[in-house]
Enzyme design. Sequence first.
Site, PDB file in Angstrom:
ATOM      1  CB  CYS A 130      -1.005  -0.030   1.224  1.00 14.97           C
ATOM      2  SG  CYS A 130      -1.969   1.401   1.305  1.00 14.97           S
ATOM      3  CB  CYS A 135      -3.065   2.879  -1.550  1.00 14.98           C
ATOM      4  SG  CYS A 135      -3.421   1.173  -0.728  1.00 14.98           S
ATOM      5  CE  LYS A 138      -4.734   4.002  -5.996  1.00 14.42           C
ATOM      6  NZ  LYS A 138      -5.480   2.986  -5.834  1.00 14.42           N
ATOM      7  CE1 TYR A 265      -7.288  -1.310  -6.605  1.00 22.41           C
ATOM      8  CE2 TYR A 265      -7.661  -3.450  -6.971  1.00 22.41           C
ATOM      9  CZ  TYR A 265      -7.186  -2.501  -6.323  1.00 22.41           C
ATOM     10  OH  TYR A 265      -6.185  -3.210  -5.220  1.00 22.41           O
ATOM     11  CD  GLU A 269      -7.057   2.499  -8.728  1.00 26.69           C
ATOM     12  OE1 GLU A 269      -7.963   2.610  -7.938  1.00 26.69           O
ATOM     13  OE2 GLU A 269      -5.900   1.941  -8.168  1.00 26.69           O
ATOM     14  CG  HIS A 524     -27.676  24.626  -3.633  1.00 24.25           C
ATOM     15  ND1 HIS A 524     -27.726  23.762  -4.707  1.00 24.25           N
ATOM     16  CD2 HIS A 524     -27.687  25.807  -4.250  1.00 24.25           C
ATOM     17  CE1 HIS A 524     -28.152  24.446  -5.888  1.00 24.25           C
ATOM     18  NE2 HIS A 524     -28.075  25.788  -5.508  1.00 24.25           N
ATOM     19  CD  GLU A 529     -27.459  20.470  -4.244  1.00 28.84           C
ATOM     20  OE1 GLU A 529     -28.434  21.051  -3.596  1.00 28.84           O
ATOM     21  OE2 GLU A 529     -26.851  21.151  -5.103  1.00 28.84           O
TER      22      GLU A 529
HETATM   23  C1  FAD Z   1      -1.530  -0.674  -7.349  1.00 28.86           C
HETATM   24  C2  FAD Z   1      -2.022  -1.118  -6.333  1.00 28.86           C
HETATM   25  C3  FAD Z   1      -2.900  -0.093  -5.834  1.00 28.86           C
HETATM   26  C4  FAD Z   1      -3.603  -0.453  -4.745  1.00 28.86           C
HETATM   27  N1  FAD Z   1      -4.475   0.361  -4.353  1.00 28.86           N
HETATM   28  C5  FAD Z   1      -5.314   0.236  -3.162  1.00 28.86           C
HETATM   29  C6  FAD Z   1      -6.204   1.175  -2.850  1.00 28.86           C
HETATM   30  O1  FAD Z   1      -6.316   2.451  -3.637  1.00 28.86           O
HETATM   31  N2  FAD Z   1      -6.827   0.862  -1.514  1.00 28.86           N
HETATM   32  C7  FAD Z   1      -6.797  -0.087  -1.000  1.00 28.86           C
HETATM   33  O2  FAD Z   1      -7.469  -0.217   0.042  1.00 28.86           O
HETATM   34  N3  FAD Z   1      -5.882  -1.183  -1.428  1.00 28.86           N
HETATM   35  C8  FAD Z   1      -5.137  -1.101  -2.599  1.00 28.86           C
HETATM   36  N4  FAD Z   1      -4.299  -1.711  -2.845  1.00 28.86           N
HETATM   37  C9  FAD Z   1      -4.284  -3.077  -2.099  1.00 28.86           C
HETATM   38  C10 FAD Z   1      -3.263  -2.888  -0.726  1.00 28.86           C
HETATM   39  O3  FAD Z   1      -2.155  -2.444  -1.354  1.00 28.86           O
HETATM   40  C11 FAD Z   1      -3.335  -4.375  -0.209  1.00 28.86           C
HETATM   41  O4  FAD Z   1      -4.647  -4.931  -0.115  1.00 28.86           O
HETATM   42  C12 FAD Z   1      -2.742  -4.268   1.086  1.00 28.86           C
HETATM   43  O5  FAD Z   1      -1.341  -3.471   0.845  1.00 28.86           O
HETATM   44  C13 FAD Z   1      -2.348  -5.636   1.750  1.00 28.86           C
HETATM   45  O6  FAD Z   1      -1.583  -5.490   3.025  1.00 28.86           O
HETATM   46  P1  FAD Z   1      -0.802  -6.764   3.554  1.00 28.86           P
HETATM   47  O7  FAD Z   1      -0.314  -6.485   4.953  1.00 28.86           O
HETATM   48  O8  FAD Z   1      -1.798  -8.097   3.118  1.00 28.86           O
HETATM   49  O9  FAD Z   1       0.500  -6.901   2.291  1.00 28.86           O
HETATM   50  P2  FAD Z   1       1.565  -5.862   2.069  1.00 28.86           P
HETATM   51  O10 FAD Z   1       1.131  -4.592   2.201  1.00 28.86           O
HETATM   52  O11 FAD Z   1       1.789  -6.229   0.489  1.00 28.86           O
HETATM   53  O12 FAD Z   1       2.874  -6.374   2.813  1.00 28.86           O
HETATM   54  C14 FAD Z   1       3.276  -7.481   2.917  1.00 28.86           C
HETATM   55  C15 FAD Z   1       4.830  -7.299   3.355  1.00 28.86           C
HETATM   56  O13 FAD Z   1       5.517  -8.759   3.443  1.00 28.86           O
HETATM   57  C16 FAD Z   1       6.652  -8.491   2.955  1.00 28.86           C
HETATM   58  N5  FAD Z   1       7.435  -9.931   2.672  1.00 28.86           N
HETATM   59  C17 FAD Z   1       6.950 -10.725   1.744  1.00 28.86           C
HETATM   60  N6  FAD Z   1       7.583 -12.070   1.954  1.00 28.86           N
HETATM   61  C18 FAD Z   1       8.228 -11.827   3.002  1.00 28.86           C
HETATM   62  C19 FAD Z   1       9.186 -12.781   3.690  1.00 28.86           C
HETATM   63  N7  FAD Z   1       9.370 -14.016   3.030  1.00 28.86           N
HETATM   64  N8  FAD Z   1       9.865 -12.369   4.731  1.00 28.86           N
HETATM   65  C20 FAD Z   1       9.768 -11.037   5.283  1.00 28.86           C
HETATM   66  N9  FAD Z   1       8.950 -10.167   4.653  1.00 28.86           N
HETATM   67  C21 FAD Z   1       8.040 -10.474   3.598  1.00 28.86           C
HETATM   68  C22 FAD Z   1       6.758  -7.775   1.813  1.00 28.86           C
HETATM   69  O14 FAD Z   1       7.884  -7.121   1.301  1.00 28.86           O
HETATM   70  C23 FAD Z   1       5.646  -6.548   2.149  1.00 28.86           C
HETATM   71  O15 FAD Z   1       6.304  -5.574   2.728  1.00 28.86           O
HETATM   72  C24 FAD Z   1      -3.733  -1.741  -4.157  1.00 28.86           C
HETATM   73  C25 FAD Z   1      -2.607  -2.483  -4.416  1.00 28.86           C
HETATM   74  C26 FAD Z   1      -1.961  -2.490  -5.645  1.00 28.86           C
HETATM   75  C27 FAD Z   1      -1.047  -3.279  -6.210  1.00 28.86           C
END
Ligand code: FAD
Length: 550
Positions: A130, A135, A138, A265, A269, A524, A529
């Site tokens: 994110c 997010c 983007k 989506y 975007e 308004h 509205e």
């Molecule tokens: C282009 C794009 C736009 C988006 N826009 C939106 C939006 O506008 N609004 C919204 O709500 N959501 C949006 N999302 C979705 C949102 O980013 C994810 O749903 C959210 O980040 C998920 O959180 P998470 O904690 O599951 O995983 P992540 O945020 O992906 O975190 C996982 C972390 O684990 C780490 N990791 C992976 N494997 C290992 C390992 N073996 N050892 C140590 N670390 C590891 C990764 O490096 C990462 O930092 C978007 C996603 C993308 C790709």
Amino acid sequence: MRIPDPHGMTMTVSLYTQKLPFSTATLQTLIPRIPIAHRFLLHSSSSTRTFAPRNLRRFCTRAESSSAGEKGVGESKGQKFDFDLFTIGAGSGGVRASRFAANFGASVTICELPFATISSELTGGVGGTCVLRGCVPKKLMVYSSKYSHAFEESHGFGWNYEADPVHDWEVLMANKNAELQRLTGIYKNILSNAGVQLIEGRGKIVGPHTVDVDGKIYTARHILISVGGRPFIPDIPGKEYVIDSDAALDLPLRPGKIAIVGGGYIAMEFAGIFNGLNSEVHVFIRQKKVLRGFDEEVRDFVAEQMSLRGIEFHTEESPQAIIKSADGLLSVKTNKGTIDGFSHVMFATGRRPNTKNMGLEKVGVKLADKGAIEVNDYSQTSVDSIWAIGDATDRVNLTPVALMEGGAFAKTVFDNQPTKADYRAIPAAVFSQPPISQVGLTEEQAVLEYGDIDVFTSNFRPLKETISGLPDRSFMKIIVSTTTDKVVGVHMCGEDAPEIMQGIAIAVKAGLSKSDFDTTIGIHPTAAEEFVTMRTPTRKHRKPLSESEV
Ligand SMILES: Cc1cc2nc3c(=O)[nH]c(=O)nc-3n(C[C@H](O)[C@H](O)[C@H](O)COP(=O)(O)OP(=O)(O)OC[C@H]3O[C@@H](n4cnc5c(N)ncnc54)[C@H](O)[C@@H]3O)c2cc1C
């Protein structure tokens, strides 16, 4: 937009917990038709498991541990652990869960891959998708790209420029990257302020209580997997020339002409971003329409508005190969022909959980199709001491959902309050241009669920466009169950839709009725509205009478 603070994150899409009265049968019909990122996962006895988390009472807080004379060490069935919780992955869900667990008194360590803007099996960064590749970057690019439209609009309001404004790509990238560095720093502070130890490295599970981080072994009473997901690109000839969303957010140069493959989506975007930044944009979608799972009228409306802004849609057209010519330009060969001259081809064809080579199957953690970790309602995996949240579980892949799951996990395991994640209705936005936002059911879902439905729609030219002379329009829809008068779905495509919908979501969450909307005074003059002035239904759906009623 607000940015993360030490007390929580504010994102553009929020989870809320309105109890909409879906039946199990309807749910099961609906869920496969709704894209993962926008599903309404509703609790039902047969579609989700409802058992209590197993072996919950094993937790002892840091305070309890140290009073036993063992600093930061818990004990379970005679076993000693280095930590109460070891979290793998410091993205939205992992940071939230770890911080909350530490606040409840647990000793917590989290590991995260080294920082990079492009993710891989070996690179990531504190903050996760994110903050670093989703997010936030983007939305920053959406902001940048919206200026060109504003410049166009401004002429009707008397603005003239001697030359067209020029965009400096390098400035945008440098400022965006500086902001990402700032945010990853803030996330590190959030962890350290909460007393969570951060280790840089790749975590792998080697036992029900054991994690290996680049060769160093750690033990924990509980392990939380919050490793998120990464873009998936199908295996077609020429895939090495293709970029994904990570790369699209960090290009050294503005694309001259870009093909975007996908109708979800993320594709919409990025189409808006590059169109606004004056690239020529072609979108290839396998289906007839964009944004499967969204309200049908919204799907048509947004595609029409995006086309008017110059984006070319190639529907029912699937790329079969990407060919690089001698001049370095790319051609997209599809089932319908070949289109030449692309500087970039971006695939936005879905994401897969980051669960490969993590040792999960070896310790008995069950994985579903495409590598998603199977969990129960409390985010517990098939191994009692191992839990999983966020995109790694492929439930509803949005930041506020990962936050909610992380919070529920921490309460369940470390605060003795078994708390199920609640997916009953999730407002969501697409930051296309114009943007879309929605809460509750689509018209199609509402008809299936309730049968008797009144639909109020408004398709209008916003005040601003009367003078700008541009063809922009806004579309709004309210869906009402006629038996209860409750508003069960609200949709909008048009300027500020996500900002407006966050407020509407509170009303829908509170279970307000159409007459509550009608008695609300409008502000308004605004587009919003319109939501309190729609009086005459555009359509009425009525259940067919059953034989006994005829
Ligand atoms: C282009 C794009 C736009 C988006 N826009 C939106 C939006 O506008 N609004 C919204 O709500 N959501 C949006 N999302 C979705 C949102 O980013 C994810 O749903 C959210 O980040 C998920 O959180 P998470 O904690 O599951 O995983 P992540 O945020 O992906 O975190 C996982 C972390 O684990 C780490 N990791 C992976 N494997 C290992 C390992 N073996 N050892 C140590 N670390 C590891 C990764 O490096 C990462 O930092 C978007 C996603 C993308 C790709």
